[in-house]
Scaffold this motif. Structure first.
Motif, PDB file in Angstrom:
ATOM      1  N   LEU A  26       0.853  -1.194   0.000  1.00 43.35           N
ATOM      2  CA  LEU A  26       0.000   0.000   0.000  1.00 43.35           C
ATOM      3  C   LEU A  26       0.880   1.233   0.000  1.00 43.35           C
ATOM      4  N   GLN A  27       0.507   2.235  -0.790  1.00 36.61           N
ATOM      5  CA  GLN A  27       1.264   3.490  -0.827  1.00 36.61           C
ATOM      6  C   GLN A  27       0.690   4.470   0.182  1.00 36.61           C
ATOM      7  N   ASP A  28       1.584   5.177   0.896  1.00 34.44           N
ATOM      8  CA  ASP A  28       1.132   6.230   1.803  1.00 34.44           C
ATOM      9  C   ASP A  28       0.345   7.277   1.024  1.00 34.44           C
ATOM     10  N   ALA A  29      -0.677   7.799   1.653  1.00 36.05           N
ATOM     11  CA  ALA A  29      -1.520   8.790   0.976  1.00 36.05           C
ATOM     12  C   ALA A  29      -0.842  10.149   0.884  1.00 36.05           C
ATOM     13  N   GLU A  30      -0.003  10.494   1.845  1.00 32.52           N
ATOM     14  CA  GLU A  30       0.600  11.821   1.901  1.00 32.52           C
ATOM     15  C   GLU A  30       2.122  11.719   1.916  1.00 32.52           C
ATOM     16  N   PRO A  31       2.795  12.732   1.371  1.00 34.56           N
ATOM     17  CA  PRO A  31       4.260  12.758   1.492  1.00 34.56           C
ATOM     18  C   PRO A  31       4.675  12.955   2.943  1.00 34.56           C
ATOM     19  N   VAL A  32       5.899  12.556   3.241  1.00 36.91           N
ATOM     20  CA  VAL A  32       6.422  12.710   4.591  1.00 36.91           C
ATOM     21  C   VAL A  32       7.018  14.110   4.729  1.00 36.91           C
ATOM     22  N   ARG A  33       6.412  14.929   5.590  1.00 37.76           N
ATOM     23  CA  ARG A  33       6.898  16.292   5.804  1.00 37.76           C
ATOM     24  C   ARG A  33       7.757  16.338   7.057  1.00 37.76           C
ATOM     25  N   GLY A  34       8.731  17.207   7.034  1.00 41.19           N
ATOM     26  CA  GLY A  34       9.610  17.321   8.189  1.00 41.19           C
ATOM     27  C   GLY A  34      10.649  18.386   7.967  1.00 41.19           C
ATOM     28  N   THR A  35      11.786  18.237   8.608  1.00 41.13           N
ATOM     29  CA  THR A  35      12.880  19.202   8.542  1.00 41.13           C
ATOM     30  C   THR A  35      14.139  18.475   8.105  1.00 41.13           C
ATOM     31  N   ARG A  36      14.943  19.161   7.320  1.00 43.61           N
ATOM     32  CA  ARG A  36      16.185  18.578   6.824  1.00 43.61           C
ATOM     33  C   ARG A  36      17.367  19.327   7.428  1.00 43.61           C
ATOM     34  N   LEU A  37      18.354  18.573   7.898  1.00 43.00           N
ATOM     35  CA  LEU A  37      19.609  19.151   8.367  1.00 43.00           C
ATOM     36  C   LEU A  37      20.573  19.229   7.186  1.00 43.00           C
ATOM     37  N   VAL A  38      21.174  20.392   6.989  1.00 38.65           N
ATOM     38  CA  VAL A  38      22.156  20.589   5.910  1.00 38.65           C
ATOM     39  C   VAL A  38      23.466  21.068   6.528  1.00 38.65           C
ATOM     40  N   LEU A  39      24.536  20.361   6.216  1.00 38.36           N
ATOM     41  CA  LEU A  39      25.894  20.769   6.585  1.00 38.36           C
ATOM     42  C   LEU A  39      26.569  21.207   5.294  1.00 38.36           C
ATOM     43  N   PRO A  40      26.548  22.517   4.968  1.00 35.30           N
ATOM     44  CA  PRO A  40      26.885  22.970   3.613  1.00 35.30           C
ATOM     45  C   PRO A  40      28.336  22.776   3.197  1.00 35.30           C
ATOM     46  N   LEU A  41      29.271  22.784   4.134  1.00 34.72           N
ATOM     47  CA  LEU A  41      30.674  22.653   3.746  1.00 34.72           C
ATOM     48  C   LEU A  41      31.404  21.854   4.823  1.00 34.72           C
ATOM     49  N   MET A  42      31.450  20.556   4.625  1.00 35.46           N
ATOM     50  CA  MET A  42      32.101  19.677   5.586  1.00 35.46           C
ATOM     51  C   MET A  42      33.615  19.712   5.363  1.00 35.46           C
ATOM     52  N   ASN A  43      34.349  20.224   6.349  1.00 35.92           N
ATOM     53  CA  ASN A  43      35.808  20.284   6.238  1.00 35.92           C
ATOM     54  C   ASN A  43      36.441  19.341   7.258  1.00 35.92           C
ATOM     55  N   GLU A  44      37.754  19.294   7.252  1.00 37.73           N
ATOM     56  CA  GLU A  44      38.466  18.338   8.104  1.00 37.73           C
ATOM     57  C   GLU A  44      38.288  18.639   9.584  1.00 37.73           C
ATOM     58  N   SER A  45      38.056  19.892   9.938  1.00 38.67           N
ATOM     59  CA  SER A  45      37.879  20.226  11.357  1.00 38.67           C
ATOM     60  C   SER A  45      36.513  19.787  11.875  1.00 38.67           C
ATOM     61  N   LEU A  46      35.513  19.748  10.989  1.00 39.69           N
ATOM     62  CA  LEU A  46      34.167  19.365  11.412  1.00 39.69           C
ATOM     63  C   LEU A  46      33.908  17.866  11.275  1.00 39.69           C
ATOM     64  N   ARG A  47      34.595  17.213  10.351  1.00 40.31           N
ATOM     65  CA  ARG A  47      34.293  15.801  10.072  1.00 40.31           C
ATOM     66  C   ARG A  47      34.386  14.917  11.317  1.00 40.31           C
ATOM     67  N   PRO A  48      35.385  15.096  12.219  1.00 45.60           N
ATOM     68  CA  PRO A  48      35.418  14.236  13.409  1.00 45.60           C
ATOM     69  C   PRO A  48      34.222  14.426  14.335  1.00 45.60           C
ATOM     70  N   ARG A  49      33.463  15.536  14.166  1.00 44.18           N
ATOM     71  CA  ARG A  49      32.337  15.802  15.063  1.00 44.18           C
ATOM     72  C   ARG A  49      31.029  15.200  14.566  1.00 44.18           C
ATOM     73  N   LEU A  50      31.076  14.516  13.420  1.00 47.43           N
ATOM     74  CA  LEU A  50      29.847  13.938  12.897  1.00 47.43           C
ATOM     75  C   LEU A  50      29.264  12.885  13.837  1.00 47.43           C
ATOM     76  N   ASP A  51      30.140  12.197  14.579  1.00 48.52           N
ATOM     77  CA  ASP A  51      29.643  11.176  15.508  1.00 48.52           C
ATOM     78  C   ASP A  51      28.750  11.781  16.584  1.00 48.52           C
ATOM     79  N   GLU A  52      28.946  13.064  16.895  1.00 51.13           N
ATOM     80  CA  GLU A  52      28.107  13.725  17.896  1.00 51.13           C
ATOM     81  C   GLU A  52      26.639  13.774  17.465  1.00 51.13           C
ATOM     82  N   LEU A  53      26.406  13.795  16.143  1.00 52.75           N
ATOM     83  CA  LEU A  53      25.052  13.969  15.633  1.00 52.75           C
ATOM     84  C   LEU A  53      24.246  12.675  15.615  1.00 52.75           C
ATOM     85  N   GLN A  54      24.919  11.525  15.630  1.00 47.84           N
ATOM     86  CA  GLN A  54      24.230  10.260  15.411  1.00 47.84           C
ATOM     87  C   GLN A  54      23.103   9.982  16.407  1.00 47.84           C
ATOM     88  N   PRO A  55      23.292  10.212  17.729  1.00 49.88           N
ATOM     89  CA  PRO A  55      22.169   9.960  18.649  1.00 49.88           C
ATOM     90  C   PRO A  55      20.938  10.792  18.328  1.00 49.88           C
TER      91      PRO A  55
END
Length: 214
Positions: free
Chosen positions: A173-202
């Motif tokens: 069965l197909q859902d009747a409505e699209p799934v609405r919500g919020t999107r997180l965007v990390l526009p420029l992932m650099n080497e200083s931020l990449r190690p902090r991605l694990d903080e976001l997982q929980p």
């Protein structure tokens, strides 16, 4: 003594000049010779070097930007507060939240089911090691969702698997409505931020980070 020192310096300068110009090569002295042939031999896989057209170069740049940009979503309302707390120490401009919606998904469902049948079916599925979730079906009826899928083809494959496991009367069965919500965007992932991605997982609760799409 001073005259000897001056003469010695002049001699050393002349010797270095002769060495650098290759005048002493006959005596086995001189800098290493550099030629185009030797430079080519030092290249790693020169045959793989190719020139790009302007269009190909632009496409490569767009691809590189997408790879540096990461996104996750749609996120449910309950995920936003923990996510905002985690992102608060991040540098300004390193993240943003955008409204978004995903297209309707396809589900494998059982139902409609009355109250007694609902409880009995949930227990039977649990005994078979199959998870389920209550779901509102069209017409305000209640059923059970056995899984959500991005395409009908994936849902059909799952349905075949459930049928082999003796789950009867299931359907896609197909859902009747699209799934609405919020999107997180990390526009420029650099080497200083990449190690902090694990903080976001929980806070993301299993929603993966993926390259940004246009």
């Amino acid at each position: 003594m001073l005259r000897v020192t001056v003469l010695l310096l002049i001699f050393l300068n002349l010797a270095y000049l002769a060495w650098s110009q290759g005048a002493l090569r006959a005596y086995g002295l001189g800098p290493a010779a550099q030629s185009e042939t030797e430079r080519l031999s030092q290249q790693l896989h020169p045959e793989q070097v190719r020139l790009l057209t302007n269009e190909q170069a632009q496409e490569a740049e767009v691809t590189a930007r997408r790879q540096r940009c990461l996104q996750a979503g749609p996120l449910a309302e309950k995920q936003l507060n923990p996510l905002l707390k985690t992102l608060q120490p991040w540098p300004v401009g390193s993240w943003r939240l955008e409204p978004t919606q995903a297209p309707p998904r396809w589900r494998v469902v059982l139902g409609p089911l009355d109250t007694l049948a609902l409880a009995r079916t949930k227990q039977e599925l649990k005994d078979k090691g199959i998870g389920s979730q209550e779901l509102k079906l069209p017409g305000l009826a209640v059923g059970l969702s056995l899984g959500s899928f991005a395409t009908q083809a994936l849902a059909d494959v799952a349905l075949e698997d459930f049928t082999r496991r003796s789950v009867r009367a299931a359907r896609v069965l197909q859902d009747a409505e699209p799934v609405r919500g919020t999107r997180l965007v990390l526009p420029l992932m650099n080497e200083s931020l990449r190690p902090r991605l694990d903080e976001l997982q929980p806070a993301l609760d299993g929603i993966p980070l993926a390259p940004c799409q246009p």
